[in-house]
Design an enzyme around this catalytic site. Structure first.
Site, PDB file in Angstrom:
ATOM      1  N   ARG A   1    -109.235  -7.748  15.946  1.00  0.00           N
ATOM      2  CA  ARG A   1    -110.435  -6.927  15.894  1.00  0.00           C
ATOM      3  C   ARG A   1    -110.143  -5.715  15.010  1.00  0.00           C
ATOM      4  O   ARG A   1    -108.990  -5.329  14.826  1.00  0.00           O
ATOM      5  CB  ARG A   1    -110.823  -6.436  17.291  1.00  0.00           C
ATOM      6  CG  ARG A   1    -111.176  -7.521  18.285  1.00  0.00           C
ATOM      7  CD  ARG A   1    -111.556  -6.885  19.609  1.00  0.00           C
ATOM      8  NE  ARG A   1    -111.979  -7.867  20.619  1.00  0.00           N
ATOM      9  CZ  ARG A   1    -111.179  -8.406  21.533  1.00  0.00           C
ATOM     10  NH1 ARG A   1    -109.898  -8.040  21.585  1.00  0.00           N
ATOM     11  NH2 ARG A   1    -111.646  -9.296  22.402  1.00  0.00           N
TER      12      ARG A   1
ATOM     13  N   LYS B   1    -109.424  -5.058  24.030  1.00  0.00           N
ATOM     14  CA  LYS B   1    -110.450  -4.493  24.895  1.00  0.00           C
ATOM     15  C   LYS B   1    -109.938  -4.412  26.332  1.00  0.00           C
ATOM     16  O   LYS B   1    -109.194  -5.266  26.791  1.00  0.00           O
ATOM     17  CB  LYS B   1    -111.717  -5.346  24.846  1.00  0.00           C
ATOM     18  CG  LYS B   1    -112.498  -5.221  23.544  1.00  0.00           C
ATOM     19  CD  LYS B   1    -113.797  -5.986  23.623  1.00  0.00           C
ATOM     20  CE  LYS B   1    -114.625  -5.788  22.349  1.00  0.00           C
ATOM     21  NZ  LYS B   1    -115.907  -6.528  22.411  1.00  0.00           N
TER      22      LYS B   1
ATOM     23  N   HIS C   1    -114.660  -8.267  10.588  1.00  0.00           N
ATOM     24  CA  HIS C   1    -114.894  -9.304  11.590  1.00  0.00           C
ATOM     25  C   HIS C   1    -115.162 -10.666  10.963  1.00  0.00           C
ATOM     26  O   HIS C   1    -115.003 -11.694  11.612  1.00  0.00           O
ATOM     27  CB  HIS C   1    -116.040  -8.901  12.511  1.00  0.00           C
ATOM     28  CG  HIS C   1    -115.587  -8.124  13.703  1.00  0.00           C
ATOM     29  ND1 HIS C   1    -114.975  -6.892  13.592  1.00  0.00           N
ATOM     30  CD2 HIS C   1    -115.605  -8.400  15.034  1.00  0.00           C
ATOM     31  CE1 HIS C   1    -114.661  -6.450  14.799  1.00  0.00           C
ATOM     32  NE2 HIS C   1    -115.025  -7.341  15.692  1.00  0.00           N
TER      33      HIS C   1
ATOM     34  N   ARG D   1    -111.890 -12.225  10.997  1.00  0.00           N
ATOM     35  CA  ARG D   1    -111.557 -12.623  12.376  1.00  0.00           C
ATOM     36  C   ARG D   1    -112.309 -13.902  12.748  1.00  0.00           C
ATOM     37  O   ARG D   1    -111.733 -14.827  13.322  1.00  0.00           O
ATOM     38  CB  ARG D   1    -111.911 -11.491  13.335  1.00  0.00           C
ATOM     39  CG  ARG D   1    -111.775 -11.841  14.822  1.00  0.00           C
ATOM     40  CD  ARG D   1    -111.988 -10.588  15.660  1.00  0.00           C
ATOM     41  NE  ARG D   1    -112.389 -10.846  17.037  1.00  0.00           N
ATOM     42  CZ  ARG D   1    -111.538 -11.033  18.043  1.00  0.00           C
ATOM     43  NH1 ARG D   1    -110.237 -11.031  17.815  1.00  0.00           N
ATOM     44  NH2 ARG D   1    -111.983 -11.237  19.272  1.00  0.00           N
TER      45      ARG D   1
ATOM     46  N   HIS E   1    -110.291 -12.995  24.170  1.00  0.00           N
ATOM     47  CA  HIS E   1    -111.560 -13.071  24.881  1.00  0.00           C
ATOM     48  C   HIS E   1    -111.308 -13.196  26.380  1.00  0.00           C
ATOM     49  O   HIS E   1    -110.516 -14.032  26.820  1.00  0.00           O
ATOM     50  CB  HIS E   1    -112.373 -14.288  24.418  1.00  0.00           C
ATOM     51  CG  HIS E   1    -112.984 -14.114  23.071  1.00  0.00           C
ATOM     52  ND1 HIS E   1    -113.427 -15.168  22.296  1.00  0.00           N
ATOM     53  CD2 HIS E   1    -113.234 -12.993  22.329  1.00  0.00           C
ATOM     54  CE1 HIS E   1    -113.921 -14.712  21.156  1.00  0.00           C
ATOM     55  NE2 HIS E   1    -113.818 -13.394  21.162  1.00  0.00           N
TER      56      HIS E   1
ATOM     57  N   TYR F   1    -117.795 -20.578  18.592  1.00  0.00           N
ATOM     58  CA  TYR F   1    -117.176 -21.166  17.407  1.00  0.00           C
ATOM     59  C   TYR F   1    -117.266 -22.683  17.397  1.00  0.00           C
ATOM     60  O   TYR F   1    -117.069 -23.313  16.364  1.00  0.00           O
ATOM     61  CB  TYR F   1    -115.714 -20.726  17.304  1.00  0.00           C
ATOM     62  CG  TYR F   1    -115.593 -19.243  17.096  1.00  0.00           C
ATOM     63  CD1 TYR F   1    -115.869 -18.671  15.863  1.00  0.00           C
ATOM     64  CD2 TYR F   1    -115.242 -18.400  18.137  1.00  0.00           C
ATOM     65  CE1 TYR F   1    -115.791 -17.303  15.671  1.00  0.00           C
ATOM     66  CE2 TYR F   1    -115.154 -17.035  17.960  1.00  0.00           C
ATOM     67  CZ  TYR F   1    -115.437 -16.494  16.725  1.00  0.00           C
ATOM     68  OH  TYR F   1    -115.364 -15.144  16.547  1.00  0.00           O
TER      69      TYR F   1
END
Length: 327
Positions: free
Chosen positions: A175, A199, A269, A272, A295, A304
């Site tokens: 990220r 995150k 991104h 990414r 994630h 995806y």
């Protein structure tokens, strides 16, 4: 009865909201909340800024509707805000994020005894059409990373900076915030791996590919020419010798792609997303891609699986013993 604010909530940790003409009854609670999440919950400056922006925008609209105190806001008013945002073209994801900010904010007010209910509870944003992330195909990535212009040589630190950042994002699926937070000692060059904090302050170990390692080594040799303070720990620094900002990375990558003739706007991104797509196409291992991307939920990674159905269908035809699909 007017609300009396505790004095230790007056000075926020983060910058003041950008709308200066809000009444104190609306702005002071935001400042108090900013201090709470900045000092007690220790959220990142980026997250803190998002909360403040969302709440300030909501407060501005509430003021336009004649509401000057947060405890006076009802579910009806929150629904009216949602409808207004939707009419003005704000997407469902953005509205949902603002509603999440309002729910968290009101939980804070309830904890402090400054509200009697949470009017944002149970309010949902209108659904937006599902948009797939834009990606580059492998040929485009090769063109981008293998076609540095003539002035990108070993004595040009900024060119080496661009190359190292692009290689590393694509190599490990970082990220943007993860990229700029890297320190000089983050990369294990011998084993080709690095520890990244994503995150929710969750850390994960990521592999780093050979081209990225090489690009990083070239960059680090020239990094000292930009360094103003030998104690600076940031892996990627700007011309002032300080850690690069997310905005700087966005601008530099867009410029690098233009110079290299990519033919479309490049944002971090996109690299990414391209990493995730190419990894899934090659491996078919959704769980592994989830771990690499950091994630929390597999459903986030599943987007995806829709990017290249023809490729996945081909894998199915070639691998499943009872596929028997028409060619």
């Amino acid at each position: 009865m007017p609300v009396v604010w505790r004095t230790h909530f007056v000075t926020p940790v983060a910058p003041k909201p950008s709308v200066p003409d809000l009444p104190a009854s609306l702005s002071q609670p935001i400042a108090a909340f900013a201090q709470h999440i900045g000092s007690e919950r220790r959220l990142s400056p980026h997250t803190l800024s998002n909360y403040q922006r969302d709440l300030t925008q909501a407060a501005t609209l509430l003021q336009e509707r004649g509401l000057n105190e947060w405890p006076a806001v009802t579910q009806h008013e929150i629904r009216a805000l949602v409808a207004m945002w939707h009419r003005r073209g704000k997407g469902g994801v953005s509205i949902q994020r603002t509603l999440s900010s309002l729910r968290t904010f009101y939980r804070f007010l309830l904890r402090e005894g400054l509200a009697t209910d949470n009017p944002a509870d149970g309010i949902r944003a209108p659904k937006s059409p599902k948009r797939l992330p834009k990606t580059l195909d492998q040929e485009q990535v090769g063109h981008l990373l293998d076609n540095a212009p003539d002035n990108d040589h070993e004595n040009d630190p900024l060119a080496l900076l661009d190359q190292a950042m692009m290689e590393l994002i694509y190599s490990s699926g970082l990220r943007l915030a993860e990229l700029v937070s890297l320190d000089i000692d983050t990369i294990d060059f011998r084993d080709g791996e690095m520890m990244v904090t994503g995150k929710g302050s969750k850390s994960r170990m990521l592999p780093v590919g050979g081209p990225a390692i090489a690009a990083l080594q070239h960059w680090i040799k020239q990094r000292k020419t930009l360094l103003k303070n030998t104690e600076e720990k940031a892996l990627f620094i700007n011309t002032r010798g300080r850690r690069v900002s997310t905005r700087t990375v966005q601008q530099r990558l867009a410029r690098a792609a233009q110079i290299r003739g990519l033919g479309q706007h490049l944002h971090p991104h996109m690299l990414r997303h391209s990493f995730a797509t190419h990894m899934l196409e090659a491996s078919g291992d959704l769980r592994a891609v989830q771990e690499l991307l950091g994630h929390a939920n597999l459903s986030t990674t599943q987007v995806y699986t829709h990017l290249d159905f023809q490729h996945l269908a081909g894998v199915y035809d070639g691998a499943h013993p009872r596929a028997q699909r028409k060619k």
